[in-house]
Design a protein around this motif. Structure first.
Motif, mmCIF file in Angstrom:
data_model
loop_
_atom_site.group_PDB
_atom_site.id
_atom_site.type_symbol
_atom_site.label_atom_id
_atom_site.label_comp_id
_atom_site.label_asym_id
_atom_site.label_seq_id
_atom_site.Cartn_x
_atom_site.Cartn_y
_atom_site.Cartn_z
ATOM 1 N N ARG A 110 93.376 78.158 -10.085
ATOM 2 C CA ARG A 110 92.445 77.556 -9.052
ATOM 3 C C ARG A 110 92.927 78.135 -7.800
ATOM 4 N N SER A 111 91.875 78.142 -6.778
ATOM 5 C CA SER A 111 92.264 78.770 -5.439
ATOM 6 C C SER A 111 92.037 77.206 -4.654
ATOM 7 N N GLU A 112 92.326 77.602 -3.349
ATOM 8 C CA GLU A 112 92.500 76.277 -2.490
ATOM 9 C C GLU A 112 91.965 76.691 -1.005
ATOM 10 N N ASN A 113 91.196 75.871 -0.505
ATOM 11 C CA ASN A 113 90.847 75.885 1.195
ATOM 12 C C ASN A 113 91.261 74.663 1.466
ATOM 13 N N TRP A 114 91.915 74.809 2.649
ATOM 14 C CA TRP A 114 92.689 73.955 3.585
ATOM 15 C C TRP A 114 92.194 73.666 4.815
ATOM 16 N N VAL A 115 91.546 72.529 5.375
ATOM 17 C CA VAL A 115 91.077 72.393 6.907
ATOM 18 C C VAL A 115 91.913 71.295 7.307
ATOM 19 N N HIS A 175 102.315 80.094 -2.363
ATOM 20 C CA HIS A 175 102.155 79.295 -1.047
ATOM 21 C C HIS A 175 103.016 77.946 -0.815
ATOM 22 N N ARG A 176 102.908 77.561 0.497
ATOM 23 C CA ARG A 176 103.583 76.367 0.798
ATOM 24 C C ARG A 176 102.946 75.704 1.883
ATOM 25 N N LEU A 177 102.734 74.605 1.934
ATOM 26 C CA LEU A 177 102.080 73.786 3.099
ATOM 27 C C LEU A 177 103.162 72.765 3.817
ATOM 28 N N SER A 178 103.398 72.798 5.058
ATOM 29 C CA SER A 178 104.420 72.149 5.510
ATOM 30 C C SER A 178 103.866 71.536 6.821
ATOM 31 N N ASN A 179 104.629 70.215 7.219
ATOM 32 C CA ASN A 179 104.195 69.524 8.499
ATOM 33 C C ASN A 179 105.379 69.684 9.391
ATOM 34 N N PRO A 180 105.305 70.660 10.489
ATOM 35 C CA PRO A 180 106.531 70.681 11.161
ATOM 36 C C PRO A 180 106.917 69.809 12.356
ATOM 37 N N TYR A 196 92.386 80.067 3.346
ATOM 38 C CA TYR A 196 91.952 80.208 1.807
ATOM 39 C C TYR A 196 93.414 80.761 1.154
ATOM 40 N N VAL A 197 93.485 80.117 0.032
ATOM 41 C CA VAL A 197 94.862 80.386 -1.009
ATOM 42 C C VAL A 197 94.359 80.923 -1.935
#
Length: 145
Positions: free
Chosen positions: A71-76, A107-112, A100-101
């Motif tokens: 799968r691919s991912e789109n983040w908004v 990949h990695r998603l973080s909340n700084p 777009y991933v």
């Protein structure tokens, strides 16, 4: 979920549950909101080869460094600021910005930040199961499967 009902209503509830089981609805065994060590996600809509989630990442938390085979991912970003790592490239996304991933990208998603981060994630691909995660680093000690 908690159901509070009178004793008289229990018979009709059993019938309703049997009807739902006959329809093979996944909602009987799966909750739409799933808690993770980094926050939670809620499945909003699902199709044959696509899935839409609302992700909430707690302050100063991070998902694993991972990739997906199918799968691919789109983040908004809808609230907060996201730190995005895709194939060793780091960027930051603000509200109303997206990325777009591609399939197979590490990949990695973080909340700084000190406020919750909220994103909409759109997945598309030939397989969208949660077991399509290969983890390379994880702060919570989880393995790939």
């Amino acid at each position: 979920s908690v159901l509070i009902a009178s004793k008289e209503a229990l018979k009709s509830m059993k019938e309703l549950i049997s009807e739902l089981e006959d329809q093979n609805l996944e909602e009987l065994s799966l909750n739409k909101k799933v808690h993770r060590p980094w926050g939670d996600y809620t499945v909003i809509m699902k199709g044959e080869n696509w899935l839409v989630k609302r992700l909430v990442i707690n302050p100063i938390e991070s998902l694993s460094l991972q990739m997906h085979k199918y799968r691919s991912e789109n983040w908004v970003v809808v609230k907060g600021v996201a730190k995005i790592e895709i194939e060793n490239n780091v960027s930051f996304l603000n509200v109303n910005e997206s990325t777009y991933v591609p399939v197979g990208a590490k990949h990695r998603l973080s909340n700084p930040n000190k406020e919750k981060l909220v994103l909409i994630e759109v997945q598309s691909g030939t397989y969208l199961g949660e077991d399509d995660i290969i983890r390379f680093e994880d702060f919570y000690g989880r393995s790939s499967r």
